[in-house]
Write an enzyme that holds these catalytic residues in place. Structure first.
Site, PDB file in Angstrom:
ATOM      1  N   LYS A   1       0.857  -1.185   0.000  1.00 15.77           N
ATOM      2  CA  LYS A   1       0.000   0.000   0.000  1.00 15.77           C
ATOM      3  C   LYS A   1       0.890   1.231   0.000  1.00 15.77           C
ATOM      4  O   LYS A   1       2.035   1.165   0.458  1.00 15.77           O
ATOM      5  CB  LYS A   1      -0.870   0.041   1.264  1.00 15.77           C
ATOM      6  CG  LYS A   1      -2.143   0.835   1.079  1.00 15.77           C
ATOM      7  CD  LYS A   1      -3.169  -0.027   0.398  1.00 15.77           C
ATOM      8  CE  LYS A   1      -4.508   0.639   0.299  1.00 15.77           C
ATOM      9  NZ  LYS A   1      -5.534  -0.362  -0.067  1.00 15.77           N
TER      10      LYS A   1
HETATM   11  N1  GLU Z   1      -7.451   0.056  -3.087  1.00 10.65           N
HETATM   12  C1  GLU Z   1      -7.785  -1.279  -3.440  1.00 10.65           C
HETATM   13  C2  GLU Z   1      -8.023  -2.136  -2.212  1.00 10.65           C
HETATM   14  O1  GLU Z   1      -7.972  -1.677  -1.102  1.00 10.65           O
HETATM   15  C3  GLU Z   1      -6.727  -1.978  -4.241  1.00 10.65           C
HETATM   16  C4  GLU Z   1      -6.136  -1.155  -5.297  1.00 10.65           C
HETATM   17  C5  GLU Z   1      -5.455  -1.980  -6.348  1.00 10.65           C
HETATM   18  O2  GLU Z   1      -6.160  -2.317  -7.264  1.00 10.65           O
HETATM   19  O3  GLU Z   1      -4.272  -2.267  -6.225  1.00 10.65           O
HETATM   20  O4  GLU Z   1      -8.282  -3.310  -2.357  1.00 10.65           O
END
Ligand code: GLU
Length: 424
Positions: free
Chosen positions: A114
């Protein structure tokens, strides 16, 4: 204070503690090898960067940015990029850990990561956001790459952010690298269906839960906290299915109408005015009141720790479909389970987003693009099969839904760690 600082790593914040407590419960049920458990309790790598940019008024501001990789044992790391005033190392580390469990649970050959920047994107101009994204991408450049760590969107970022990120990376290496980021617009290597994927996935899993509870979705009621990409899409699809979406909110508060809200009109209104209750489509309701409304499906699709020990006893939904990451604290989990609420844990309910991000990455690597129908069908197959596996484990191990989902994800990672062995 000094002593605590020495004993606990920098990423041990309340949100990280929450992720750890969830992990410890699942690890205990799995009788996890303590050496492996110890390794998974901390991120593999965490990078803090200073992101200096020129603001529109000519001044220079330095923002703090992060990229955390939790595990990469199953493949390259994957995870979103959050722009929000509350972003910090602990939150990004917890979100990276949740990405590991999520990717493994649904069977993607990816690890968890992240990133984020502590900033308020709502108060920044397009130019400032572009400079922020480009400088941030340059600062995290040593960690990312289509074969190492692939950023995607998250709270406060979108297809435009991912386009700037992809462009900046491509400029550094000298050629176009679509596979460096996901959630991009379709004309530069994005995938059809990615924008709707998270909200769509929340609905697919809610349909499975409703079947098990004999709830007819076409005559049910839903309440949604958050009217961004996840909340809006889930509201839209549920509304189209005949479900009455009786309340919706965003950071400015909510709007309530017991006869069901007109979601497309509300969405059009929200583009001009973020105060949803001023839409006159219903009465005003606070975020706190909204979570306590009687309904069939409650979808928290905003930030973490929204349902906690002080309000969990007042939650009156039958199904809690967690669109956000970490919306329910472990104390609240216990209360909700005792009340018999059917929880679809975040790592399952919101995994549609990263699933289609995975499809986007695969399409970019192959330079071959799929039809939207194919994407939605594959997405549904993956989510329904993960949902069924979690329910089977719930029955077999007599654990709650979250613990079962975590156990599945953690087990796939630990099995891979054990067979790969410890380096050197
Ligand atoms: N923000 C998305 C999540 O929390 C993932 C983002 C991505 O596709 O890498 O699952």
């Amino acid at each position: 204070m000094e002593k605590e600082r020495r004993e606990k790593p920098e990423f041990h914040t309340p949100v990280y503690e929450m992720a750890l407590r969830q992990f410890d419960i699942a690890a205990a049920r799995l009788n996890l090898d303590p050496n492996v458990a110890q390794r998974l309790r901390s991120p593999k790598r965490a990078l803090i960067v200073s992101v200096p940019i020129r603001m529109d008024d000519g001044s220079i501001r330095v923002f703090e940015g992060y990229r955390v990789q939790h595990t990469m044992v199953l493949g390259p790391a994957k995870g979103g990029t959050r722009y929000h005033p509350d972003v910090n190392l602990g939150e990004v580390s917890a979100l990276a850990m949740w990405m590991s469990w999520k990717c493994a649970l649904i069977g993607l050959p990816l690890g968890g990561s992240k990133g984020g920047i502590r900033c308020n994107p709502k108060e920044m101009s397009r130019g400032e956001l572009q400079r922020l994204t480009r400088r941030y991408t340059t600062e995290i450049f040593p960690l990312i790459g289509p074969e190492r760590d692939i950023p995607g969107p998250d709270v406060g970022t979108d297809g435009q952010t991912m386009s700037w990120l992809m462009d900046t990376y491509s400029m550094q290496v000298g050629y176009t690298v679509p596979g460096i980021a996901t959630g991009k617009p379709v004309n530069i290597g994005g995938s059809l269906g990615r924008i709707e994927a998270t909200g769509r996935g929340v609905v697919y899993t809610a349909i499975e839960a409703a079947k098990r509870l004999n709830i007819d979705l076409s005559s049910s009621t839903a309440v949604i906290q958050g009217f961004g990409n996840v909340g809006y899409v889930a509201a839209k699809i549920l509304h189209e299915m005949g479900c009455k979406v009786i309340a919706v909110s965003n950071s400015g508060g909510g709007v309530y109408n017991e006869n069901g809200l007109d979601i497309s009109r509300l969405y059009e209104f929200s583009k001009e005015n973020p105060i949803l209750s001023e839409s006159k489509l219903g009465g005003e309701i606070t975020n706190k009141e909204l979570l306590e409304l009687k309904c069939d499906i409650l979808i928290p699709a905003a930030l973490s720790a929204q349902i906690h020990e002080n309000n969990a006893k007042n939650v009156k939904c039958k199904i809690l479909a967690e669109g956000a990451n970490g919306p329910t604290t472990p104390e609240a989990d216990k209360i909700l389970s005792e009340k018999g609420v059917f929880i679809i844990p975040d790592i399952l309910a919101n995994s549609g987003g990263v699933t289609v991000s995975y499809f986007e990455w695969v399409q970019d690597l192959q330079n071959f693009f799929w039809k939207e129908k194919e994407i939605n069908e594959k997405l549904r197959d993956i989510l329904v099969s993960a949902f069924e596996s979690v329910m089977t484990l719930v029955k077999r191990e007599k654990v709650d839904h979250r613990t079962a989902a975590l156990m599945m994800g953690i087990k796939k990672i630990t099995d891979a760690m054990l067979v790969r062995g410890l380096y050197p």
